[in-house]
Design an enzyme around this catalytic site. Sequence first.
Site, PDB file in Angstrom:
ATOM      1  N   GLY A  43       0.858  -1.192   0.000  1.00  0.00           N
ATOM      2  CA  GLY A  43       0.000   0.000   0.000  1.00  0.00           C
ATOM      3  C   GLY A  43       0.887   1.233   0.000  1.00  0.00           C
ATOM      4  N   ALA A  45       2.186   2.868   2.385  1.00  0.00           N
ATOM      5  CA  ALA A  45       3.329   2.746   3.291  1.00  0.00           C
ATOM      6  C   ALA A  45       4.327   1.726   2.760  1.00  0.00           C
ATOM      7  CB  ALA A  45       2.838   2.369   4.684  1.00  0.00           C
ATOM      8  N   HIS A 267     -16.713   6.481  10.203  1.00  0.00           N
ATOM      9  CA  HIS A 267     -16.784   7.603   9.270  1.00  0.00           C
ATOM     10  C   HIS A 267     -18.228   8.033   9.084  1.00  0.00           C
ATOM     11  CE1 HIS A 267     -16.240  10.010   5.703  1.00  0.00           C
ATOM     12  NE2 HIS A 267     -14.935   9.888   5.817  1.00  0.00           N
ATOM     13  N   ARG A 331     -14.691  13.766  12.343  1.00  0.00           N
ATOM     14  CA  ARG A 331     -15.504  12.595  12.034  1.00  0.00           C
ATOM     15  C   ARG A 331     -16.241  12.018  13.224  1.00  0.00           C
ATOM     16  NH1 ARG A 331     -11.152   9.817   7.974  1.00  0.00           N
ATOM     17  NH2 ARG A 331     -11.581  11.322   6.333  1.00  0.00           N
ATOM     18  N   GLU A 426      -1.102   2.391   8.327  1.00  0.00           N
ATOM     19  CA  GLU A 426      -2.265   2.212   9.204  1.00  0.00           C
ATOM     20  C   GLU A 426      -2.054   1.106  10.238  1.00  0.00           C
ATOM     21  OE1 GLU A 426      -6.002   2.115   7.106  1.00  0.00           O
ATOM     22  OE2 GLU A 426      -7.121   1.547   8.906  1.00  0.00           O
TER      23      GLU A 426
HETATM   24  C1  FAD Z   1     -12.781   4.219   1.402  1.00  0.00           C
HETATM   25  C2  FAD Z   1     -11.611   4.861   2.077  1.00  0.00           C
HETATM   26  C3  FAD Z   1     -11.284   6.168   1.805  1.00  0.00           C
HETATM   27  C4  FAD Z   1     -10.196   6.783   2.415  1.00  0.00           C
HETATM   28  N1  FAD Z   1      -9.918   8.074   2.123  1.00  0.00           N
HETATM   29  C5  FAD Z   1      -8.838   8.658   2.681  1.00  0.00           C
HETATM   30  C6  FAD Z   1      -8.489  10.000   2.356  1.00  0.00           C
HETATM   31  O1  FAD Z   1      -9.160  10.658   1.568  1.00  0.00           O
HETATM   32  N2  FAD Z   1      -7.394  10.524   2.913  1.00  0.00           N
HETATM   33  C7  FAD Z   1      -6.627   9.815   3.794  1.00  0.00           C
HETATM   34  O2  FAD Z   1      -5.635  10.348   4.240  1.00  0.00           O
HETATM   35  N3  FAD Z   1      -6.918   8.549   4.107  1.00  0.00           N
HETATM   36  C8  FAD Z   1      -8.005   7.948   3.588  1.00  0.00           C
HETATM   37  N4  FAD Z   1      -8.313   6.646   3.921  1.00  0.00           N
HETATM   38  C9  FAD Z   1      -7.416   5.886   4.784  1.00  0.00           C
HETATM   39  C10 FAD Z   1      -6.234   5.377   3.995  1.00  0.00           C
HETATM   40  O3  FAD Z   1      -6.623   4.995   2.710  1.00  0.00           O
HETATM   41  C11 FAD Z   1      -5.551   4.181   4.621  1.00  0.00           C
HETATM   42  O4  FAD Z   1      -5.380   4.381   5.954  1.00  0.00           O
HETATM   43  C12 FAD Z   1      -4.185   3.965   4.016  1.00  0.00           C
HETATM   44  O5  FAD Z   1      -4.281   3.899   2.634  1.00  0.00           O
HETATM   45  C13 FAD Z   1      -3.531   2.724   4.531  1.00  0.00           C
HETATM   46  O6  FAD Z   1      -2.352   2.485   3.801  1.00  0.00           O
HETATM   47  P1  FAD Z   1      -1.364   1.330   4.199  1.00  0.00           P
HETATM   48  O7  FAD Z   1      -0.245   1.401   3.258  1.00  0.00           O
HETATM   49  O8  FAD Z   1      -1.067   1.412   5.632  1.00  0.00           O
HETATM   50  O9  FAD Z   1      -2.186  -0.022   4.004  1.00  0.00           O
HETATM   51  P2  FAD Z   1      -2.960  -0.665   2.776  1.00  0.00           P
HETATM   52  O10 FAD Z   1      -3.086   0.246   1.643  1.00  0.00           O
HETATM   53  O11 FAD Z   1      -4.185  -1.264   3.356  1.00  0.00           O
HETATM   54  O12 FAD Z   1      -2.009  -1.801   2.289  1.00  0.00           O
HETATM   55  C14 FAD Z   1      -1.885  -3.011   2.940  1.00  0.00           C
HETATM   56  C15 FAD Z   1      -0.964  -3.877   2.155  1.00  0.00           C
HETATM   57  O13 FAD Z   1      -0.587  -4.984   2.930  1.00  0.00           O
HETATM   58  C16 FAD Z   1      -0.781  -6.173   2.243  1.00  0.00           C
HETATM   59  N5  FAD Z   1      -1.098  -7.183   3.232  1.00  0.00           N
HETATM   60  C17 FAD Z   1      -2.006  -7.140   4.223  1.00  0.00           C
HETATM   61  N6  FAD Z   1      -1.951  -8.249   4.960  1.00  0.00           N
HETATM   62  C18 FAD Z   1      -0.986  -9.017   4.426  1.00  0.00           C
HETATM   63  C19 FAD Z   1      -0.457 -10.281   4.731  1.00  0.00           C
HETATM   64  N7  FAD Z   1      -0.891 -10.991   5.773  1.00  0.00           N
HETATM   65  N8  FAD Z   1       0.522 -10.768   3.947  1.00  0.00           N
HETATM   66  C20 FAD Z   1       0.996 -10.074   2.902  1.00  0.00           C
HETATM   67  N9  FAD Z   1       0.540  -8.865   2.576  1.00  0.00           N
HETATM   68  C21 FAD Z   1      -0.444  -8.348   3.332  1.00  0.00           C
HETATM   69  C22 FAD Z   1      -1.854  -5.886   1.257  1.00  0.00           C
HETATM   70  O14 FAD Z   1      -1.731  -6.749   0.162  1.00  0.00           O
HETATM   71  C23 FAD Z   1      -1.557  -4.455   0.892  1.00  0.00           C
HETATM   72  O15 FAD Z   1      -0.608  -4.425  -0.127  1.00  0.00           O
HETATM   73  C24 FAD Z   1      -9.420   6.049   3.318  1.00  0.00           C
HETATM   74  C25 FAD Z   1      -9.749   4.720   3.598  1.00  0.00           C
HETATM   75  C26 FAD Z   1     -10.857   4.136   3.009  1.00  0.00           C
HETATM   76  C27 FAD Z   1     -11.241   2.753   3.407  1.00  0.00           C
END
Ligand code: FAD
Lengths: 639, 227, 252
Positions: A43, A45, A267, A331, A426
């Site tokens: 994702g 991060a 939300h 929120r 996250e």
């Molecule tokens: C509908 C929606 C709208 C949003 N809008 C906003 C916004 O406008 N502004 C804002 O700042 N935030 C927003 N957010 C929040 C934000 O999108 C997320 O908090 C953020 O994108 C999380 O990013 P991340 O990289 O931490 O995780 P994620 O993008 O969830 O990535 C997780 C990654 O981990 C991998 N993974 C998970 N478990 C495993 C496992 N066991 N083994 C291998 N791989 C695994 C997945 O394949 C994925 O690649 C929104 C969230 C939602 C749900």
Amino acid sequence: MNTLNSKIPDGSIENKWTRYKSTVRLVNPSNKRRIEVLVIGSGLAGASAAASLAELGYNVKCFCFQDSPRRAHSIAAQGGINAAKNYSNDGDSVYRLFYDTVKGGDFRSREANVYRLAEVSANIIDQCVAQGVPFAREYGGLLDNRSFGGVQVSRTFYARGQTGQQLLLGAYSALSRQIAKGQVKMYNRHEMQELVIVDGKASGIITRNLVTGELERFSGHSVVLATGGYGNVFYLSTNAMGSNTTAIWKAYRKGAFFANPCYTQIHPTCIPVSGDYQSKLTLMSESLRNDGRVWVPKAQHDKRKPREIPDQERDYYLERKYPAYGNLVPRDVASRAAKQVCDEGRGVGPSGLAVYLDFRDAIQRLGRHVISERYGNLFEMYEKITGEDPYQTPMRIYPAVHYTMGGLWVDYNLMTTIPGLYALGECNFSDHGANRLGASALMQGLADGYFIIPYTIGAYLADDIRVQVTPTDHPAFQEAENSVRGRIDKLMNVKGSQPVEELHKKLGKILWEYCGMARNEQGLNKALAEIKLLKEEFWKEVKIPGGTNEFNPELDKAGRVADFIELGELMVLDALHRKESCGCHFREESQTAEGEAKRDDNTFSYVAAWEFKGDGSEPALNKEALEFEVVHLAQRSYK
Amino acid sequence: MIHALKMFYTTVGRKMIMALTGLFLVTFLIEHLYGNLLLYKLDGGVAFNEYSEFLVSSLFIRVVEIALFAGFLIHIIDGIYLTLYNRRARKIRYEVEHVSGLGTWFSRNMGLTGAVIFFFLVVHLKSFFVPYRIFHTDTSLAYEVASAFRSNWYAALYVVSMVILGSHLNHGFQSAFHSLGFNNIKYMKPMKTLGTLFALIMMIGFASFPIMFYFDIFGVGTDILGH
Amino acid sequence: MSETINLKLKVWRQKNTSAKGRFEIYDMPGVSTHMSFLEMMDVLNDKLIRGGQEPVAFDHDCREGICGMCSMFINGRAHGPLRGTTACQLHMRHFQDGETITIEPWRANAFPVIRDLVVDRSAFDKIIQAGGFVSVNTGNAPDANSIPVEKHKAEESFDAAACIGCGACVASCKNSSAMLFLSAKVSQLALLPQGDPERKVRVLKMVQAHDEAGFGSCTNIGACEAKCPKNISIAHIARLNKEYLRASLARD
Ligand SMILES: Cc1cc2nc3c(=O)[nH]c(=O)nc-3n(C[C@H](O)[C@H](O)[C@H](O)COP(=O)(O)OP(=O)(O)OC[C@H]3O[C@@H](n4cnc5c(N)ncnc54)[C@H](O)[C@@H]3O)c2cc1C
Ligand code: HEM
Ligand code: SF4
Ligand code: FES
């Protein structure tokens, strides 16, 4: 009982990060080539971390469970990303972004981390623009901003209603570049199932290849978790269907502390539930509250069509209760206000569990084309799902689970309590306290991945230069793999009568009922008992078709749900022990006369970091006291 | 030079070959139509015959002719290659496929319409080009043309083929510009209209000859044949 | 409109890439018209599991039309009958009572079936890896506002960048060409000053990767555009062609 060392650097808050960067130990480039880093998650991060670490010369292996790194849940973020650029010249600054975030989080986050986040926010925008992210622009060719809930400046950068998509594709492109160079090896459709610890350090992982079912071992000098949030513990949430807690839960069971699990954000603007078959909820971006006005009829059970209700019979309750922020209150406040009016019997729609979000006035004021340019795709999305046209009739919205502020406890370096194990995005707890402000998760994910981990990981790896990675035939790998295999076999052998989804729905109902928008002691105790029963039921009743060594999505889900059930228990425990209200955690026992959240700073101004003590024993609570040197603790007010 | 030629090895390059040769053939069509229109001069076929003789005797035209044949050859070979290549990119086909509204019939059947044109060309060359150009028969070409169009099957084949040519061009003309990059969001619609217009002109232009001669409209046939 | 409809589903079942597939027919009585297509599939799977059969495997994640994971050929059309809509955004109110719905995986040699309706689209990743990026290391970026970008170009670039990589364009194309997908990325970066320095290598390498993956050649039919859930225009393919021509004719 402050056993936790958050490793916050000395110095004034403005200088901490700068000083840290110039004094942190470095790994010399030729040594980086010998170091292997495992990044779980692609994702915002994960992809940004994997790409940036690879650019520095580390050998990176990156994993995701989807068929491509581009599909991580971050892709779905709509509204925007904050940055203290002050391009709008409305008085924004690093300090203000920092302050808003701490206040928005209801004073339950760590000052030093948040300040650093605000500091690097501006670099994120620069980086993304350089990658070719097509942010919205003004006619003069410069970047456009809008405002988001809980703040009074315009600091949110956006790309129509698809900001997360564009940012993720930017990070994905940087990642792809490193994959092409061979500096990152990407493992799609691989799910991390276990963490391997050797000599107390995170040294590798076991994954399941989701296509073949094969268990594979990967060894690294360090393991970086960026696996996203666990909102799906509620079954219905705005998260993607595959979002899960498995990776961080395994880490927790191996000794990483889990911080503030009960902080979940609900939300306010989601499309209401329409039936039992509902599989997920769709968010309507908070940015809509910039131009939409929230209201319900003044009368109870008013069944008239919205357009037939004259203005004087409408209650624009957010504008009425919070004149300073109006429809843009944070929120948690907006969600609870919606619940309140629905509890009063003034909710709208067939279920009575919805309020209106109305664009009539904005369309009159700005014209349809402006509204369509700003929110066109959101309006379309709404119409596709509900069959109603929001240009003609107000949207119906209701709160839904959206984001989890809780996650693995990390120190200033983003390292968990297991040496060598990091958590970004996250899945850590770090920056949002008890409530996250809009548009700051994207900021945090990218800050962690692009600008923080590349520095902080060096401090740990500098010691590891001479050490070879653990060979994967080490007994610890063997043992970890056996335990994964054992569990999979156990799951397959239950051969019960209930599909995984059904058990997951049951868990979701319990949590939404007792550990959702409002919580109380009695309900939480009940939830605890019910989850215990559900856990037994799961291991007696779950029915998984198909085999182990093949593509088997039901098996994948079953493993995730088994972890969710355990996590649910911990969430309830955390919610039960925190007898104050703060941010999204609303304990009915602790509210002001007006029904707002009431904190108890004397008792609860700490991070609750839970430590796994074995199956069947209560987890232990560790506390990290929160010290506020810069910000003044105050009851939040958005009036 | 070699480097530049490498560009034609890719799917995009192959398609540019289609476009370049296609447009080259288009210029030939325009020229051909101009020549044919001389048949309508009602001068007993004199202008048309003079023009044809000029074509046969000019050295310059000889060179162009080679290019023209090469153009056809390349267009046809590349067309067959691409059609087969593209078919092979999907070994297992769909059980149910609804293509209506997903692009035009014309665009989906370029191989088919091309093949019909090819068949027509063979017949066409055999009846006019080969005797006149290779064996240098002394008869008036105008006379040959006019009498050929009196034949039911020949006139019918000619008309049908021109409709097919129109179909080929209806997609091909604008598509060629697209393939070469001369198109954008703004021009897309006008280009399509232009393509259709061009195809119609070519189709009506060429098809008019068998029709005019078959029905002897305005006495075009009598003028040349004398009966 | 009636709230429930009765359907028959004719679904492609295939155990793994090398296995031979076949169609199975399932009865689906009482489908709520408010359901999404994937929720209807969930209901089918629930029934299959309870009946001791294996559920139908299909890819999905976000269920809101943005991740690009869902991929079904529904009644002869990629993502089903509607325009600008992914399978996960398709709702059952668009189907008739008594209808038989045929559901197939994307068909293209470059997208081999993994199981049932799940296909392997890693060829798309390879295309991006070949050049769908700007080579800028983290930390090297100048101030975001130091280079203004004309608004209409930024907008058009966004239109292209909206691609979700679902593969419906390939699935709908008579030639199994991935030109729409490829052109979306090339066009997005060609329209921005940030993409300018690498535009020549980018297009050449990406086209090469496209061909190596076994996709067909574009013949400007436009089926891709008509079935693209993000309504990406084939005008981007024209831009790609121009970029390709320019890059090929360039001296270096
Ligand atoms: C509908 C929606 C709208 C949003 N809008 C906003 C916004 O406008 N502004 C804002 O700042 N935030 C927003 N957010 C929040 C934000 O999108 C997320 O908090 C953020 O994108 C999380 O990013 P991340 O990289 O931490 O995780 P994620 O993008 O969830 O990535 C997780 C990654 O981990 C991998 N993974 C998970 N478990 C495993 C496992 N066991 N083994 C291998 N791989 C695994 C997945 O394949 C994925 O690649 C929104 C969230 C939602 C749900
Ligand atoms: C007078 C004769 C012809 C003319 C003027 C002509 C013209 C064209 C043009 C302009 C194109 C479009 C190129 C593009 O899309 O980039 C085209 C494409 C094509 N032509 Fe022809 N053509 C002629 C004869 C033929 C013949 C004899 C054949 C076949 C056997 C043929 C087969 C094709 C095919 C297969 C295509 C490819 C479809 C495509 O790329 O869109 N054509 N032609
Ligand atoms: S161009 Fe459209 S159809 Fe093709 S992959 Fe992108 S979004 Fe899907
Ligand atoms: S499931 Fe994400 S686009 Fe359909």
